[in-house]
Scaffold this active site. Structure first.
Site, PDB file in Angstrom:
ATOM      1  N   HIS A 176      96.410   5.952 -21.636  1.00 22.53           N
ATOM      2  CA  HIS A 176      95.444   5.403 -22.704  1.00 22.53           C
ATOM      3  C   HIS A 176      95.427   4.110 -23.352  1.00 22.53           C
ATOM      4  CE1 HIS A 176      94.969   9.803 -22.256  1.00 22.53           C
ATOM      5  NE2 HIS A 176      93.592   9.663 -23.120  1.00 22.53           N
TER       6      HIS A 176
ATOM      7  N   LYS B 194      96.727   5.011 -29.202  1.00 19.82           N
ATOM      8  CA  LYS B 194      96.822   6.492 -29.302  1.00 19.82           C
ATOM      9  C   LYS B 194      98.242   6.798 -29.851  1.00 19.82           C
ATOM     10  CE  LYS B 194      96.214  10.470 -26.444  1.00 19.82           C
ATOM     11  NZ  LYS B 194      95.494  11.061 -27.485  1.00 19.82           N
TER      12      LYS B 194
END
Ligand SMILES: NC(=O)C1=CN([C@@H]2O[C@H](COP(=O)(O)OP(=O)(O)OC[C@H]3O[C@@H](n4cnc5c(N)ncnc54)[C@H](OP(=O)(O)O)[C@@H]3O)[C@@H](O)[C@H]2O)C=CC1
Ligand SMILES: O=C(O)C1=N[C@H](C(=O)O)C[C@H](O)C1
Length: 271
Positions: A158, A162
């Site tokens: 990600h 995040k």
């Protein structure tokens, strides 16, 4: 007046919050009725469209959840665990369908959400895309067909903003693999290897999390044995797909009996 269910977007300045507003603007079945940010946020009191850098939308950003929920039929919530459990209580009081995309929820948060679902409809999923939810089904099937000679590893990547790991999606895939294998994920999970870890324990389900750049979300489930590997992979390249899934869940939840549901229910993939 309109018959379209009114929808509140929480954490409206966030990546998902703004994406949800854009997708609601395209919807002819749902209408944006409210937008929330936490008290003290620079957007509170401003027109949402202008705060987003565009034309006015006629919706003022509020910091009062109960007031906005009372005038809505659904709440789309992609925020943080502490906020989500409060919204679950308040959305249940207002009898709104609460669509929860927030990840990083711990057992105590999940208990509170379960309690709120006695009074209202909650749809919760770590990933709202059709592709990932289908992948959980495929993962369960493959895991059921293979024995523990096949090591299962889940790798996710990600963007660098995040804050939770493993991702909610990785945990969904881990749960699916564990269910297919007939074990409890809590007993089999191997997270965060570092240093002299010793050899891999037979039957473990391993997790690895990568973070970097602007990656929207990539997940692999790897089944590895002597001489061969099966790799199942999902790539999300646009957050709009999560937002569209959330809108679909909000519509699906209207007039449904109170309870906690997931995207497999919404997509008709549950067995
Ligand atoms: N299920 C799915 O399909 C998907 C789930 N997600 C999940 O959604 C969540 C949000 O992701 P993303 O949009 O990228 O994150 P962002 O950080 O961009 O946005 C989060 C928003 O929530 C607000 N917020 C955080 N804590 C609180 C609080 N205590 N009270 C009120 N508002 C709060 C933030 O406000 P502030 O800036 O003031 O902190 C911000 O506006 C994450 O858990 C992510 O994993 C993301 C994509 C898809
Ligand atoms: O934080 C994100 O961005 C995402 N979070 C969800 C997760 O934790 O799996 C879903 C998606 O992968 C994007």
């Amino acid at each position: 007046m309109t018959d379209q269910p009114g929808v509140v977007v929480t954490g409206v300045s966030g990546r998902m919050g703004q994406m949800l507003v854009r997708e609601l603007g395209r919807s002819d079945r749902l209408r944006l009725s409210g937008a929330l940010e936490r008290p003290g946020h620079a957007w509170v009191g401003r027109d949402l469209g202008e705060a987003m850098g565009g034309a006015p939308l006629g919706v003022t950003v509020s910091d009062d959840p109960l007031d906005t929920f009372a005038r809505a039929q659904a709440v789309l919530d992609f925020t943080a665990p502490e906020a989500t459990v409060e919204f679950a209580d308040l959305a249940a009081q207002a009898r709104c369908v609460h669509v929860i995309g927030t990840t990083g929820l711990q057992p105590a948060h999940l208990d509170r959400i379960r309690a709120a679902a006695h009074h209202a409809v909650i749809v919760r999923a770590g990933n709202m895309s059709l592709g990932v939810n289908l992948l959980t089904r495929i993962t369960r099937q493959v895991a059921a067909a293979l024995d523990a000679d096949w090591d299962i590893e889940i790798v996710e990547m990600h963007h660098n903003r995040k804050v939770d790991a493993p991702s909610g999606t990785a945990l969904m895939l881990g749960e699916a693999a564990a269910a297919g294998r007939g074990v409890d994920l809590a007993d089999a999970s191997d997270r965060g290897r570092d240093g002299l870890t010793g050899a891999r324990r037979r039957g473990d389900i391993g997790f690895a999390a990568l973070r970097g750049g602007d990656v929207v979300g990539e997940h692999e489930v790897i089944f590895a044995t002597e001489g061969e590997r099966i790799v199942l992979k999902h790539i999300a390249s646009d957050r709009a797909l999560f937002a569209r899934g959330a809108l679909r869940a909000a519509l699906w939840g209207q007039d449904r009996a109170p309870g906690e549901y997931d995207m497999l229910d919404v997509l008709g993939l549950n067995d």
